[in-house]
Design an enzyme around this catalytic site. Structure first.
Site, short mmCIF file in Angstrom:
data_model
loop_
_atom_site.label_atom_id
_atom_site.label_comp_id
_atom_site.label_asym_id
_atom_site.label_seq_id
_atom_site.Cartn_x
_atom_site.Cartn_y
_atom_site.Cartn_z
N LYS A 111 1.34 -0.99 0.56
CA LYS A 111 0.16 0.17 -0.03
C LYS A 111 1.07 1.25 -0.13
O LYS A 111 0.66 1.92 -0.97
CB LYS A 111 -1.11 0.04 1.25
CG LYS A 111 -1.59 -1.48 1.57
CD LYS A 111 -2.98 -1.07 2.11
CE LYS A 111 -2.55 -0.98 3.82
NZ LYS A 111 -1.84 -2.02 3.57
N ARG A 141 11.32 -1.75 11.10
CA ARG A 141 10.46 -0.95 12.45
C ARG A 141 10.35 -2.51 13.53
O ARG A 141 10.45 -3.28 12.45
CB ARG A 141 9.32 -0.80 11.05
CG ARG A 141 8.82 -0.23 10.45
CD ARG A 141 7.84 0.20 9.28
NE ARG A 141 6.57 -0.70 9.70
CZ ARG A 141 5.26 -0.07 9.75
NH1 ARG A 141 5.00 0.41 8.30
NH2 ARG A 141 4.94 -0.89 10.01
N ARG A 189 -9.11 1.25 8.93
CA ARG A 189 -8.96 -0.52 9.45
C ARG A 189 -9.98 -1.38 10.13
O ARG A 189 -9.95 -2.58 10.75
CB ARG A 189 -7.27 -0.58 10.19
CG ARG A 189 -5.89 -0.78 9.36
CD ARG A 189 -5.00 -0.55 10.17
NE ARG A 189 -4.42 -0.90 9.96
CZ ARG A 189 -2.67 -0.77 9.05
NH1 ARG A 189 -3.18 0.66 9.11
NH2 ARG A 189 -2.24 -1.19 9.14
N ARG A 243 -0.34 -9.13 13.41
CA ARG A 243 -0.64 -8.14 11.79
C ARG A 243 -1.73 -8.87 11.46
O ARG A 243 -2.32 -8.33 11.20
CB ARG A 243 0.61 -7.22 11.65
CG ARG A 243 1.41 -6.22 12.64
CD ARG A 243 2.13 -5.16 12.55
NE ARG A 243 2.49 -4.75 11.39
CZ ARG A 243 2.79 -4.19 10.22
NH1 ARG A 243 4.04 -5.04 10.38
NH2 ARG A 243 2.86 -3.81 9.17
P1 AMP Z 1 1.15 0.38 8.69
O1 AMP Z 1 2.38 1.75 8.66
O2 AMP Z 1 -0.13 1.02 8.43
O3 AMP Z 1 1.60 -0.80 9.05
O4 AMP Z 1 0.74 0.40 10.14
C1 AMP Z 1 1.17 0.91 11.92
C2 AMP Z 1 0.74 0.55 13.29
O5 AMP Z 1 0.24 1.56 13.12
C3 AMP Z 1 -0.20 -0.69 12.53
O6 AMP Z 1 -0.03 -2.30 13.12
C4 AMP Z 1 -1.39 -0.15 13.91
O7 AMP Z 1 -0.69 -0.26 15.19
C5 AMP Z 1 -1.19 0.62 13.88
N1 AMP Z 1 -1.82 1.22 12.82
C6 AMP Z 1 -1.86 2.42 11.84
N2 AMP Z 1 -3.10 3.30 11.11
C7 AMP Z 1 -4.33 2.11 12.21
C8 AMP Z 1 -5.40 2.37 12.03
N3 AMP Z 1 -6.19 2.65 10.82
N4 AMP Z 1 -5.90 2.02 12.93
C9 AMP Z 1 -5.19 1.92 14.03
N5 AMP Z 1 -4.79 1.56 13.85
C10 AMP Z 1 -3.41 1.93 13.01
#
Ligand code: AMP
Length: 209
Positions: free
Chosen positions: A15, A156, A90, A167
């Site tokens: 994404k 990360r 999400r 996840r």
């Molecule tokens: P990402 O970089 O999109 O993989 O997001 C990393 C982490 O941020 C996720 O595993 C969640 O802990 C948190 N996160 C990101 N977007 C959301 C969302 N829309 N709702 C809840 N937690 C989020």
């Protein structure tokens, strides 16, 4: 004409990589909730301190925190002609909260768990500009250094094995139901995310044109 796009799909499906290119092409802001939350955790803001323990474990940050953060962001001037949402919504509740925005397309990127685990393990992110590298197919020219800004690359915390498993579990139970949710609204387009970044990007462009 405004253009409001959501990129949906499991963690690591691509994404962020797609959004980086798509927002340049369409000249729209890239709203990545993960990046916004990481920015807050680095700056140790009250929101960041609250979010960190959830993020490190691979769990979702509570809806009310994320929804408010996105609401504030979407009010900014650069969002008036549209935006690309990456990593939001999400949960069904998050989607319901932004139901009034009349999205044009929801692009659903898909790939098998095997591909996703490999990609997440090999992902490296620039600590300065957040550009995403992959040690197998978007390699940095110099090990550990960002090609774009010379920032240091890092892995990360939530891209390590234990958090990846969590996840994916969270994705299946809380985020995957959004596929039927948006399908029922008639705005979902499926894109095979297992192909090369170039092929995936071309499919996304034709899906949103
Ligand atoms: P990402 O970089 O999109 O993989 O997001 C990393 C982490 O941020 C996720 O595993 C969640 O802990 C948190 N996160 C990101 N977007 C959301 C969302 N829309 N709702 C809840 N937690 C989020």
């Amino acid at each position: 004409m405004t253009k409001k796009i959501i990129l949906l799909g499991p963690p690591g499906v691509g994404k962020g990589t797609v959004a980086n290119k798509l927002t340049k092409k369409l000249n729209l802001p890239h709203i990545a909730t993960g990046d916004m939350l990481r920015d807050n955790t680095e700056k140790k803001t009250p929101l960041g301190i609250k979010a960190k323990s959830f993020m490190d474990k691979g769990l979702l940050v509570p809806d009310e925190v994320v929804i408010e953060m996105v609401r504030q962001r979407l009010k900014q001037d650069d969002c008036k002609d549209g935006f690309v949402l990456d990593g939001f919504p999400r949960t069904i509740n998050q989607a319901e909260q932004i139901n009034n925005l009349n999205f044009d397309e929801v692009v659903n990127l898909q790939a098998s768990d095997d591909i996703i685990v490999k990609r997440l393990n090999n992902r490296r992110v620039c600590s300065k500009c957040a550009f995403i590298f992959h040690l197998d197919y978007i390699k940095p020219k110099q090990e550990g250094i960002c090609d774009k800004c010379n920032g240091t690359l890092y892995q990360r915390e939530d891209d390590k094995a234990e958090a990846i498993k969590e996840r994916l579990k969270v994705y299946r139970s809380l985020t995957e139901p959004l596929i039927s949710y948006f399908k029922n609204k008639g705005i979902l387009v499926d894109v095979d995310g297992s192909k090369t970044p170039k092929e995936v990007f071309e499919s996304v462009v034709s899906a949103v044109s």
